[in-house]
Design an enzyme around this catalytic site. Structure first.
Site, short mmCIF file in Angstrom:
data_model
loop_
_atom_site.label_atom_id
_atom_site.label_comp_id
_atom_site.label_asym_id
_atom_site.label_seq_id
_atom_site.Cartn_x
_atom_site.Cartn_y
_atom_site.Cartn_z
N GLY A 1 0.80 -1.23 0.00
CA GLY A 1 0.00 0.00 0.00
C GLY A 1 0.83 1.26 0.00
N SER B 1 2.35 8.78 -9.10
CA SER B 1 3.71 9.01 -9.62
C SER B 1 4.55 9.74 -8.57
CB SER B 1 3.66 9.86 -10.89
OG SER B 1 2.88 9.24 -11.86
N GLN C 1 -5.66 -7.10 -34.49
CA GLN C 1 -5.87 -6.74 -35.90
C GLN C 1 -5.78 -7.99 -36.80
OE1 GLN C 1 -6.74 -3.69 -36.53
NE2 GLN C 1 -6.84 -3.80 -38.75
N GLU D 1 3.38 0.36 -11.29
CA GLU D 1 4.79 0.36 -10.84
C GLU D 1 5.59 1.50 -11.48
OE1 GLU D 1 6.13 -2.64 -9.09
OE2 GLU D 1 4.27 -3.78 -9.20
N THR E 1 4.58 4.89 -14.26
CA THR E 1 4.11 5.00 -15.65
C THR E 1 5.29 5.08 -16.63
OG1 THR E 1 4.12 7.40 -15.53
CG2 THR E 1 2.06 6.30 -14.89
C1 LIG Z 1 -4.58 -2.29 -11.66
C2 LIG Z 1 -3.64 -1.48 -10.81
C3 LIG Z 1 -2.98 -2.09 -9.77
C4 LIG Z 1 -2.14 -1.32 -8.93
N1 LIG Z 1 -1.57 -1.92 -7.84
C5 LIG Z 1 -0.93 -1.14 -6.92
C6 LIG Z 1 -0.49 -1.70 -5.68
O1 LIG Z 1 -0.62 -2.91 -5.44
N2 LIG Z 1 0.08 -0.87 -4.78
C7 LIG Z 1 0.25 0.46 -4.99
O2 LIG Z 1 0.77 1.15 -4.11
N3 LIG Z 1 -0.14 1.02 -6.18
C8 LIG Z 1 -0.74 0.26 -7.13
N4 LIG Z 1 -1.18 0.82 -8.32
C9 LIG Z 1 -1.00 2.25 -8.52
C10 LIG Z 1 -0.04 2.60 -9.67
O3 LIG Z 1 1.28 2.36 -9.28
C11 LIG Z 1 -0.30 4.07 -10.02
O4 LIG Z 1 -1.57 4.12 -10.66
C12 LIG Z 1 0.75 4.65 -10.93
O5 LIG Z 1 1.98 4.79 -10.25
C13 LIG Z 1 0.35 6.02 -11.50
O6 LIG Z 1 -0.12 6.87 -10.50
P1 LIG Z 1 -1.50 7.68 -10.72
O7 LIG Z 1 -2.51 6.67 -11.14
O8 LIG Z 1 -1.79 8.47 -9.50
O9 LIG Z 1 -1.23 8.64 -11.94
P2 LIG Z 1 -0.64 10.14 -11.87
O10 LIG Z 1 0.60 10.14 -11.05
O11 LIG Z 1 -1.72 11.07 -11.46
O12 LIG Z 1 -0.27 10.41 -13.37
C14 LIG Z 1 -1.21 10.86 -14.35
C15 LIG Z 1 -0.46 11.08 -15.66
O13 LIG Z 1 0.53 12.12 -15.50
C16 LIG Z 1 1.82 11.62 -15.86
N5 LIG Z 1 2.83 12.24 -14.99
C17 LIG Z 1 2.80 12.35 -13.64
N6 LIG Z 1 3.91 12.95 -13.19
C18 LIG Z 1 4.69 13.19 -14.28
C19 LIG Z 1 5.98 13.75 -14.48
N7 LIG Z 1 6.74 14.18 -13.47
N8 LIG Z 1 6.45 13.86 -15.75
C20 LIG Z 1 5.71 13.42 -16.79
N9 LIG Z 1 4.49 12.85 -16.67
C21 LIG Z 1 4.00 12.74 -15.43
C22 LIG Z 1 1.73 10.11 -15.64
O14 LIG Z 1 2.73 9.44 -16.37
C23 LIG Z 1 0.32 9.84 -16.13
O15 LIG Z 1 0.31 9.77 -17.52
C24 LIG Z 1 -1.96 0.06 -9.19
C25 LIG Z 1 -2.62 0.66 -10.28
C26 LIG Z 1 -3.47 -0.08 -11.07
C27 LIG Z 1 -4.19 0.61 -12.19
#
Ligand SMILES: Cc1cc2nc3c(=O)[nH]c(=O)nc-3n(C[C@H](O)[C@H](O)[C@H](O)COP(=O)(O)OP(=O)(O)OC[C@H]3O[C@@H](n4cnc5c(N)ncnc54)[C@H](O)[C@@H]3O)c2cc1C
Length: 389
Positions: free
Chosen positions: A129, A137, A343, A370, A372
């Site tokens: 968590g 991110s 496709q 893990e 993006t």
């Molecule tokens: C199915 C699933 C399972 C998951 N399992 C876990 C888990 O077990 N434990 C856990 O802790 N988390 C988990 N996650 C969370 C996952 O690690 C996060 O969703 C991921 O790190 C992205 O964070 P966010 O969704 O808040 O996106 P955001 O951080 O809000 O990003 C939104 C967009 O902005 C971009 N962005 C953000 N900052 C920057 C930057 N500095 N430069 C350029 N682009 C940027 C991102 O690349 C993305 O395109 C899971 C997610 C999913 C969908």
């Protein structure tokens, strides 16, 4: 330089190929299409199946039921698991990897004895968590706090997107114990059991892909845990989480590779069967060149993954950036390959009867979980720029 797997690694590959084909692949569609309650049962069964051939104990100490196999062998086995059922790979990995690895690296003897045998046998399920509604991110922006109160810690906040949240017996929760310590410092990791007072699990999210691996929110409302729940040292949680994610990224790259290989195999088989204008579609260069591109991309992905695993194994200083490279390339390759494979199937690829429909939905997570793709590029760019100072 030698690109061959060792005899042991090859034997592990064969064992997992046969096992996963027989035990996991036939259940993958059912798991994907199951209800939230059915998923909880089916995924636990799959995790137990993997425990039965030692997958969850790979890399863990023998005294807890593990086996000392190297990271390369773990990724070779992981590719087979992911190819058969990506959801099972994700949930098993969240338990024995994202939860199990920091426990192995930083846990006390007592903590390891309490949780590791169960995690390795599949009797206990773990989760990790870190992510919060406003901190994905930017993981250092988490808001969850932990306050010491006599012999206990009181945790408040929430976590989101937590793999296994609805089935886990114990979750590693990262929380700030000292907000003033600066970004990333002052975070502590806590082993929070599901029956801890104030630990509340939300409903599973209704996701695009990986539908067989439950993902949910966790709420911590004056959640009270004993001092013995602290993993390692107070204030080291962020560093522990980042080190764990380095392994996690190689794992995420591997699930992408498994999905990509499954897509390639499905597309190859379909292209031999499907005839248009009197001949199999694989006789058309437009189709066969797509298969060629799939092969190149899966091969590069595998090489990057095995190199990153090897680098991590020998504690090479480049291992973190190599993990990012592998994760970035393999995940983007998987989404491209899944799209091409769909496709190749034409209209049939768009309906649920064909596995490629599920694989196409599953592939996208590789570019998000893990860290993006954008974050991987930021990390890789930082590494390369630092070499030309
Ligand atoms: C199915 C699933 C399972 C998951 N399992 C876990 C888990 O077990 N434990 C856990 O802790 N988390 C988990 N996650 C969370 C996952 O690690 C996060 O969703 C991921 O790190 C992205 O964070 P966010 O969704 O808040 O996106 P955001 O951080 O809000 O990003 C939104 C967009 O902005 C971009 N962005 C953000 N900052 C920057 C930057 N500095 N430069 C350029 N682009 C940027 C991102 O690349 C993305 O395109 C899971 C997610 C999913 C969908």
């Amino acid at each position: 330089m030698n690109f061959s797997l060792s005899d042991d690694q090859r034997s592990i590959q064969d064992t997992f190929k046969n096992f996963c084909k027989k035990e996991l692949a036939p259940r993958a569609t059912m798991l994907d299409q199951a209800s939230e309650d059915e998923v909880k049962v089916l995924i636990k069964e799959n995790i137990k199946k993997l425990a039965s051939i030692g997958y969850l104990g790979m890399g863990h100490e023998e005294r807890y039921g593990g086996t000392s196999v190297d990271l390369i062998a773990q990724m070779v086995a992981g590719e087979e698991v992911a190819k058969a059922c990506a959801s099972t790979f994700l949930s098993a990995g969240a338990s024995s990897g994202l939860f199990g690895v920091p426990l192995k690296l930083f846990g006390s003897e007592e903590q390891k004895e309490k949780f590791l045998p169960g995690i390795i046998s599949g009797d206990l399920i773990g989760s990790f968590g870190l992510t919060e509604p406003e901190a994905g991110s930017d993981a250092a922006a988490i808001k969850t706090t932990a306050v010491k109160n006599g012999g206990t810690w009181v945790i408040n906040g929430s976590k989101t997107f937590i793999t296994n949240a609805t089935i886990a017996d114990v979750c590693l929760i990262m929380a700030y114990n000292d907000k003033e310590a600066g970004p990333g410092s002052g975070v502590t990791a806590f082993l929070v059991e599901k029956d801890a007072p104030g630990f509340i699990v939300g409903k599973s999210f209704d996701k695009l892909g990986f539908r067989g691996s439950p993902t949910a929110e966790i709420f911590l409302e004056d959640c009270t845990v004993p001092e013995s729940a602290v993993l390692g040292e107070v204030g080291r949680g962020f560093i522990q989480a980042m080190q764990t994610l380095e392994y996690g990224r190689i794992g995420m790259a591997t699930v992408s590779l498994g999905i990509a290989v499954a897509c390639m195999e499905q597309a190859n088989a379909y292209s031999k069967e499907r005839k248009t204008f009197g001949k199999p579609i694989n006789r058309y260069q437009e189709i066969s060149f797509q298969l060629a591109d799939m092969m190149i991309m899966t091969d590069i992905s595998r090489m990057l993954i095995l190199k990153a695993a090897w680098a991590k194994q020998i504690q090479d200083p480049e291992s973190a950036v190599l993990a990012s490279c592998a994760k970035l390339f393999a995940s983007e390759a998987a989404t491209k390959i899944a799209s091409m494979a769909l496709q190749v199937h034409g209209g049939y690829g768009y309906i649920k009867e064909f596995p490629v429909e599920r694989l196409y939905r599953d592939a996208k997570l590789g570019e998000i979980g893990e860290g993006t793709s954008e974050i991987q590029r930021v990390l890789i760019a930082k590494s390369i720029l630092s070499r030309f100072k």
